[in-house]
Scaffold this active site. Structure first.
Site, PDB file in Angstrom:
ATOM      1  N   SER A 145      22.118  -6.412   5.520  1.00  0.00           N
ATOM      2  CA  SER A 145      21.301  -7.226   4.913  1.00  0.00           C
ATOM      3  C   SER A 145      21.676  -8.537   4.948  1.00  0.00           C
ATOM      4  O   SER A 145      21.925  -9.066   5.478  1.00  0.00           O
ATOM      5  CB  SER A 145      22.105  -6.873   3.076  1.00  0.00           C
ATOM      6  OG  SER A 145      20.362  -7.588   2.688  1.00  0.00           O
ATOM      7  N   TYR A 158      27.522  -7.828  -3.697  1.00  0.00           N
ATOM      8  CA  TYR A 158      26.158  -6.690  -2.940  1.00  0.00           C
ATOM      9  C   TYR A 158      26.792  -7.942  -2.026  1.00  0.00           C
ATOM     10  O   TYR A 158      26.641  -7.478  -0.347  1.00  0.00           O
ATOM     11  CB  TYR A 158      25.114  -6.949  -3.438  1.00  0.00           C
ATOM     12  CG  TYR A 158      24.209  -5.845  -2.210  1.00  0.00           C
ATOM     13  CD1 TYR A 158      24.553  -4.686  -2.279  1.00  0.00           C
ATOM     14  CD2 TYR A 158      23.240  -6.480  -1.487  1.00  0.00           C
ATOM     15  CE1 TYR A 158      23.829  -3.908  -0.907  1.00  0.00           C
ATOM     16  CE2 TYR A 158      22.367  -5.702  -0.591  1.00  0.00           C
ATOM     17  CZ  TYR A 158      22.826  -4.852  -0.160  1.00  0.00           C
ATOM     18  OH  TYR A 158      21.316  -4.064   0.508  1.00  0.00           O
TER      19      TYR A 158
END
Ligand SMILES: NC(=O)c1ccc[n+]([C@@H]2O[C@H](COP(=O)([O-])OP(=O)(O)OC[C@H]3O[C@@H](n4cnc5c(N)ncnc54)[C@H](O)[C@@H]3O)[C@@H](O)[C@H]2O)c1
Length: 257
Positions: A145, A158
């Site tokens: 990501s 995350y």
């Protein structure tokens, strides 16, 4: 000759936004597929929808045995493993670090980081053996990501997991650079999959919430699934043979500024 003719491609998180579209694109380009996701029914539906040879195995990517069994399945059914797309993942609720329940942080690290570690731990030796025995080694594409490249306020757990995925990617790329295996990470910004649209639906004003998510994106929009899948296929493509250890940001320009 199609781009992935005769190659065995393993996709985890295969029923999700990126996973299902990537599976369809690999199938259309000649691949044989090993598909995995957490529950069996959608997996069988996906496999039945593809015009390709498929093998499926459902399970939790946070359990190492799933990754071991997926590699075994690829070898039993197709005799080899050429490409692995380690894509299964979960999101985090948007809150500052002290408000993340420790149980949630642990689960995110288990699924998003250890899930990729277990996957690579079982994929690399098989690909290395293929290379040693004189055929093609393989390519691993980890879905990280932009939160794996820079900090992500209100997504600390995350971001930690995805930074870890980038660390695993770079380290394994260096370890296996002479063993015929390329390892790269694709780093999307917010894209229009269930992971994001699910959060947007919860907001009182959907359009305002979407504008909020894309404020820092130079292109001022979410990524479409196909735009990210294009990058996954590029990273996996055997013709892309000199690129390894890279973090491919498909982020509408976020990391350019
Ligand atoms: N959508 C985005 O904006 C975005 C941005 C950056 C990175 N990513 C990453 O892309 C990957 C795919 O996400 P997506 O957007 O397609 O989301 P998605 O929710 O549509 O798909 C994720 C898939 O992973 C599966 N999964 C979740 N937990 C699992 C587990 N424990 N074991 C096995 N399978 C599990 C889900 O069932 C689902 O099918 C994830 O790693 C995610 O972190 C997504």
């Amino acid at each position: 000759m199609k781009r992935f003719d005769g190659l065995t491609v393993l996709v985890t998180g295969a029923c999700g936004g990126f996973g299902s579209r990537a599976a369809a694109r690999f199938a259309a380009e000649g691949a044989r597929l090993v598909l995995s996701d957490i529950s069996p029914e959608p997996l069988e539906t996906l496999a039945a929808s593809l015009e390709a040879e498929t093998a499926t195995l459902a399970g939790d990517i946070a359990r190492e045995s799933l990754s071991e069994n997926l590699v075994k399945l690829a070898l039993e059914k197709f005799g080899r493993l050429d490409i692995a797309v380690n894509n299964a993942g979960i999101a985090q609720n948007f809150v500052k670090l002290p408000l993340i329940p420790s149980e949630e942080a642990r689960r995110i690290l288990e699924v998003d980081l250890l899930g990729v570690f277990y996957a690579m731990k079982h994929q690399l030796p098989v690909m290395e053996r293929q290379h040693r025995e004189g055929s093609r080694g393989g390519a691993i594409v980890n879905i990280a990501s932009v939160a794996g490249i820079a900090g992500a306020p209100r997504l600390a757990a995350y971001a930690a997991a995805k930074h870890g995925v980038v660390g695993l990617t770079r380290s394994a790329a260096a370890e296996y650079a002479t063993k015929g295996i390329r390892v790269n990470a694709v780093c999307p910004s917010f894209a229009r999959t269930a992971m994001v649209t699910g959060t947007l639906k919860l907001a009182p004003d959907n359009a305002a919430a979407e504008a909020d998510l894309t404020r820092g994106v130079p292109m001022k929009r979410l990524a479409e699934v196909e735009e990210i899948v294009e990058v996954i296929l590029f990273a996996a493509d055997p013709k892309n043979s000199f690129m390894t250890g890279q973090t491919l940001a498909a982020d509408g320009g976020i990391t350019a500024i």
